[in-house]
Write an enzyme that holds these catalytic residues in place. Structure first.
Site, PDB file in Angstrom:
ATOM      1  N   GLU A 274       0.773  -1.184   0.068  1.00  0.00           N
ATOM      2  CA  GLU A 274      -0.118   0.081   0.099  1.00  0.00           C
ATOM      3  C   GLU A 274       0.776   1.197   0.062  1.00  0.00           C
ATOM      4  OE1 GLU A 274      -2.536   0.523   3.402  1.00  0.00           O
ATOM      5  OE2 GLU A 274      -3.595  -1.382   3.058  1.00  0.00           O
ATOM      6  N   GLU A 328     -13.313   5.725   0.477  1.00  0.00           N
ATOM      7  CA  GLU A 328     -14.444   4.741   1.129  1.00  0.00           C
ATOM      8  C   GLU A 328     -14.985   5.624   2.231  1.00  0.00           C
ATOM      9  OE1 GLU A 328     -12.394   0.834   1.640  1.00  0.00           O
ATOM     10  OE2 GLU A 328     -10.831   1.917   0.816  1.00  0.00           O
ATOM     11  N   LYS A 331     -15.098   4.199   5.996  1.00  0.00           N
ATOM     12  CA  LYS A 331     -13.884   3.970   6.882  1.00  0.00           C
ATOM     13  C   LYS A 331     -13.945   4.603   8.086  1.00  0.00           C
ATOM     14  CE  LYS A 331      -9.508   2.244   5.769  1.00  0.00           C
ATOM     15  NZ  LYS A 331      -8.383   2.432   4.929  1.00  0.00           N
ATOM     16  N   GLU A 337      -8.504   9.059   5.845  1.00  0.00           N
ATOM     17  CA  GLU A 337      -8.776   7.563   5.880  1.00  0.00           C
ATOM     18  C   GLU A 337      -9.837   7.399   4.774  1.00  0.00           C
ATOM     19  OE1 GLU A 337      -7.246   5.001   6.977  1.00  0.00           O
ATOM     20  OE2 GLU A 337      -5.911   6.070   8.251  1.00  0.00           O
TER      21      GLU A 337
END
Ligand SMILES: *[C@@H]1O[C@H](CO)[C@@H](O)[C@H](O)[C@H]1NC(C)=O
Ligand SMILES: *[C@@H]1O[C@H](CO)[C@@H](O)[C@H](O)[C@H]1NC(C)=O
Ligand SMILES: *[C@@H]1O[C@H](CO)[C@@H](O)[C@H](O)[C@H]1NC(C)=O
Length: 469
Positions: A274, A328, A331, A337
């Site tokens: 990642e 997202e 999250k 994030e």
């Protein structure tokens, strides 16, 4: 004369076999993380279609979502699936628990879906046990990895599917200078087992590396351009290595920590499982902007495609998985994030990053917003060139098919119905399919040194007809 001719006929298939099975040099493409903690994301089928027309050829997910595994079948895109942290303990309990997990969640989808690795847990060593807020049991991790590997060996799949586990940078005691970095003392025994296992099984060491967080936490001491992969001056390590970006320094810090375990010449490849940059964050996160995210991810993709190593190992190419495909919205944690995605849930790009792929069908211009022609499913199958296959090899395959392979290639010559687009991959697809149909549609007749792909959708277009059943 007759003898010479005979020899030639005998040699051709042999040469072809050599061509088919000699190892293929790595094609540089890039991976992406496909997280699904959002309530507004497009269906997996649509995601798979989008990615097929980009340079992304590896997708990493965080579970074994059957819809995703199904959606990526016959796409030519490799998948890395995961055992969730909460399931690691179960898989560590016995080889039969690991076999049950594998045979119910992965086995039904292979080989149509190309699963190439299983990530056991995610940042497991530094994660908390959600049930009782203490650390997870470290020994379960290596036991679960060993059990899964044994399952793959028993099923003859261990060469195709690697077992590994992605770590956070927090497993290091310190990351600077890179050349003197080591793992945190409490992780040394478990890391010794893990690295030994990865080395024995030729699996990569995975690390999630985020210069963004290093910058966010120390904006006064970290140079922004250095974090953004573009510091021209460079930062010097006492051993003489010069780092123009923090990501390389992080990778080499991990390398030094692995070397310090004392495995000598045993090699373990490092993969960045990642890395990314958020386009938005909370009030204090001033560097989380669409401009910085675009800069970082553009450079990250260029870096991944360049085949370059790091200052410590300039020749060892590093595989990279961008984080992430989507923003997202569900999250947990700070605003950043939820904003690491290149795409919004509705399929529009958050900022412009070039993911186009010059050889891909559709020219990489396809976006989520556009209509994708319905996939015709039926008993028919065709064989085409993989979108990301190396052009040189595809050209050799094309030459073989139209030469010793015996395919009638008139349609792809100038003035033929399949001449346009005048691209090697398009012409090769036509010839490979004709060869495949001619030889009875056996999967080995669509291998072509790893460049062929069996597909259920008719590749015909306009007046160009691909022969089928
Ligand atoms: C592991 O999980 C499987 C499937 O959920 C379950 O049947 C089995 O009992 C579990 N084993 C252990 C030791 O928890
Ligand atoms: C809580 O954590 C400990 C320490 O790792 C572990 O042994 C135990 O099984 C955990 N308890 C539960 C209920 O998950
Ligand atoms: C590169 O980073 C170093 C160390 O942080 C800093 O002193 C230097 O000014 C940076 N150079 C550029 C061009 O940003």
């Amino acid at each position: 004369m007759a003898t010479t001719h005979q020899t030639h006929l005998l040699l051709s298939p042999l040469l072809f076999l050599l061509l088919l099975f000699s190892p293929l040099r790595g094609v540089s493409a890039i991976g992406i993380n496909y997280g699904t903690l959002g309530n507004n994301l497009p269906p997996p089928k649509r995601v798979a279609q989008l990615l097929q027309s980009t340079l992304i050829d590896k997708v990493k997910i965080y579970d074994t979502n059957p819809d995703i595994l199904q959606a990526f079948s016959n796409t030519g895109i490799d998948l890395i699936v995961a055992v969730e942290n909460s399931r690691v303990s179960n898989l560590s309990s016995s080889p039969s628990a690991a076999d049950q997990w594998f045979s119910s969640r992965v086995l039904p989808f292979i080989p149509a879906t190309s699963v190439v690795a299983i990530a056991v847990g995610n940042e497991y060593l530094t994660a908390d046990d959600e049930d009782n807020n203490s650390h997870l049991d470290l020994k379960s991790l290596i036991q679960a990895m060993q059990n899964l590997h044994a399952v793959l060996v028993a099923r003859g799949l261990d060469r195709k599917i690697k077992v590994t586990t992605p770590h956070s940078m927090a497993v290091l005691a310190s990351s600077f200078p890179p050349s003197s970095s080591t793992f945190a003392l409490n992780f040394i025994p478990i890391m010794t087992s893990i690295v030994g296992f990865l080395s024995d099984t030729a699996a990569p060491f995975m690390v999630n590396a985020y210069p963004y967080f290093a910058f966010r936490n120390n904006p006064n001491s970290v140079n922004l351009q250095y974090a953004l992969l573009g510091n021209s001056t460079g930062v010097r390590d006492p051993k003489g290595y010069v780092y123009t970006n923090m990501l390389d320094a992080q990778i080499d810090a991990v390398r030094s920590a692995i070397n310090a375990l004392g495995f000598g010449n045993k090699m373990v490849e490092i993969t960045v499982s990642e890395s990314g940059w958020p386009s938005k964050g909370d009030a204090g996160e001033t560097a989380a902007t669409p401009e910085n995210a675009k800069t970082y991810n553009t450079r990250l993709i260029e870096r991944a495609q360049s085949n370059k190593g790091t200052p410590m190992r300039p020749k060892d190419k590093v595989d990279i998985f961008v984080f992430a495909l989507f923003n997202e919205n569900k999250k947990k944690g700070g605003a950043s994030e939820r904003n690491f995605g290149i795409f919004n849930g509705d399929g529009s790009k958050v900022y412009d990053v070039d993911l186009s792929c010059e050889f891909c069908s559709g020219g990489g211009k396809l976006e989520f917003g556009e209509k994708v022609a319905g996939v015709a499913r039926g008993p028919s199958v065709w064989c085409v060139a993989k979108p990301h296959a190396e052009e040189k090899v595809v050209q050799q395959v094309l030459d073989f098919c139209c030469g010793p392979g015996g395919v009638d290639c008139r349609e792809i010559y100038e003035s033929g119905d399949c001449f346009g687009p005048d691209k090697v991959h398009a012409h090769a697809s036509y010839a490979m399919n004709a060869y495949y149909q001619m030889h009875g549609r056996n999967y080995w007749n669509c291998d072509f040194k790893g460049t062929g792909l069996v597909t259920f959708s008719d590749p015909s277009y306009g007046t160009c007809r691909y022969s089928g059943q």
